[in-house]
Motif scaffolding. Structure first.
Motif, PDB file in Angstrom:
ATOM      1  N   LYS A  37       2.792   1.397  -3.823  1.00  0.00           N
ATOM      2  CA  LYS A  37       2.003   1.485  -5.056  1.00  0.00           C
ATOM      3  C   LYS A  37       1.150   2.751  -5.143  1.00  0.00           C
ATOM      4  CE  LYS A  37       2.879  -2.639  -6.824  1.00  0.00           C
ATOM      5  NZ  LYS A  37       3.321  -2.895  -8.154  1.00  0.00           N
ATOM      6  N   GLN A  38       1.241   3.627  -4.173  1.00  0.00           N
ATOM      7  CA  GLN A  38       0.309   4.738  -4.089  1.00  0.00           C
ATOM      8  C   GLN A  38       0.456   5.765  -5.218  1.00  0.00           C
ATOM      9  OE1 GLN A  38       0.106   6.110  -0.128  1.00  0.00           O
ATOM     10  NE2 GLN A  38      -1.910   6.960  -0.390  1.00  0.00           N
ATOM     11  N   ASN A  39       1.624   5.923  -5.796  1.00  0.00           N
ATOM     12  CA  ASN A  39       1.839   6.980  -6.789  1.00  0.00           C
ATOM     13  C   ASN A  39       1.256   6.682  -8.161  1.00  0.00           C
ATOM     14  OD1 ASN A  39       3.241   8.402  -4.846  1.00  0.00           O
ATOM     15  ND2 ASN A  39       5.195   7.495  -5.410  1.00  0.00           N
ATOM     16  N   ASN A  45      -5.757   2.616   5.065  1.00  0.00           N
ATOM     17  CA  ASN A  45      -4.763   3.193   5.975  1.00  0.00           C
ATOM     18  C   ASN A  45      -5.415   3.825   7.200  1.00  0.00           C
ATOM     19  OD1 ASN A  45      -2.424   2.418   4.634  1.00  0.00           O
ATOM     20  ND2 ASN A  45      -2.430   4.221   3.328  1.00  0.00           N
ATOM     21  N   ILE A  84      -6.950   3.009  -0.810  1.00  0.00           N
ATOM     22  CA  ILE A  84      -5.749   2.915   0.033  1.00  0.00           C
ATOM     23  C   ILE A  84      -5.892   3.814   1.257  1.00  0.00           C
ATOM     24  CG2 ILE A  84      -3.278   3.447   0.134  1.00  0.00           C
ATOM     25  CD1 ILE A  84      -3.133   2.639  -2.844  1.00  0.00           C
ATOM     26  N   LYS A  85      -6.394   5.021   1.019  1.00  0.00           N
ATOM     27  CA  LYS A  85      -6.598   5.978   2.108  1.00  0.00           C
ATOM     28  C   LYS A  85      -7.561   5.406   3.156  1.00  0.00           C
ATOM     29  CE  LYS A  85      -7.398  10.965   2.174  1.00  0.00           C
ATOM     30  NZ  LYS A  85      -7.948  12.040   1.350  1.00  0.00           N
ATOM     31  N   LEU A 135       0.822  -1.212   0.000  1.00  0.00           N
ATOM     32  CA  LEU A 135       0.000   0.000   0.000  1.00  0.00           C
ATOM     33  C   LEU A 135       0.855   1.261   0.000  1.00  0.00           C
ATOM     34  CD1 LEU A 135      -2.860  -0.988   2.487  1.00  0.00           C
ATOM     35  CD2 LEU A 135      -2.943  -0.943  -0.001  1.00  0.00           C
ATOM     36  N   LYS A 175      -6.435   5.193  -4.980  1.00  0.00           N
ATOM     37  CA  LYS A 175      -5.846   6.031  -3.918  1.00  0.00           C
ATOM     38  C   LYS A 175      -6.849   6.235  -2.792  1.00  0.00           C
ATOM     39  CE  LYS A 175      -2.534   8.434  -6.821  1.00  0.00           C
ATOM     40  NZ  LYS A 175      -2.223   9.624  -7.575  1.00  0.00           N
TER      41      LYS A 175
END
Length: 191
Positions: free
Chosen positions: A117-119, A133, A129-130, A114, A126
């Motif tokens: 690979k975020q970019n 997280n 992922i947020k 996580l 995204k």
């Protein structure tokens, strides 16, 4: 909840985590599909291949596909689709990593994936992922324990279907008994 159950640990349902990422991947595919008119039908027809587990893809059996006008196996179609857009490819790879981490219960690999690979992924990924997280501690509990509320959700769904099919019950007593009978919690008296 903390006051009543101070030692309770919150666990996220694995199904909903996968659903979060699969919906993000699907939205990414739709975004690419709407931009690329040439491959619109291919992205629309073979969307299930993007969501399929990578280990279960067929790479041996070749069948004819109208969109491509030739014989291809599932892996070839998948590679064609993800090579259309770099954002789609990165989002697909992240989705597969998340599936793998949940399957193998590898929390450290998930955290690393996580973060790395975020970019390159889509804005939808995204957001997913947020969200993960934000609840990363619960995510750790999810991979540590084998609890799931899938059975309870199935029972609730069955009750909703019964209610919808019957157009309601006049007596709550009869409705409750119907639920008990379908769940094998009560026996029907026979004379």
């Amino acid at each position: 909840m903390q006051e009543v159950f101070p030692k309770a640990e919150i666990v996220l349902d694995k199904f909903h985590i996968l659903q979060l990422f699969s919906r993000a991947l699907n939205k990414t595919r739709i975004n690419v599909m709407n931009r690329d008119k040439k491959n619109y039908n291919k992205l629309k027809t073979y969307w299930k291949l993007l969501l399929k587990d990578q280990t279960k893809l067929d790479y041996k059996n070749y069948t004819y596909h109208r969109c491509f006008k030739k014989h291809m196996c599932e892996v070839e179609i998948l590679h064609y689709l993800i090579d259309l857009d770099s954002e789609l490819k990165a989002s697909y790879e992240l989705y597969q990593y998340v599936r793998h981490c949940i399957k193998t219960k590898d929390f450290e690999l998930l955290k690393k994936t996580l973060a790395n690979k975020q970019n390159s992924v889509s804005s939808y990924m995204k957001t997913a992922i947020k969200t993960i997280n934000k609840y990363i501690n619960y995510m750790e509990n999810t991979l540590k324990y084998d609890y799931s509320n899938g059975i309870l959700e199935g029972i609730n769904n069955k009750i909703k279907v019964m209610k919808r099919i019957s157009f309601g019950y006049r007596s709550f007593y009869h409705f409750r008994n119907r639920i008990f009978i379908t769940q094998n919690l009560a026996k029907i008296k026979t004379a």
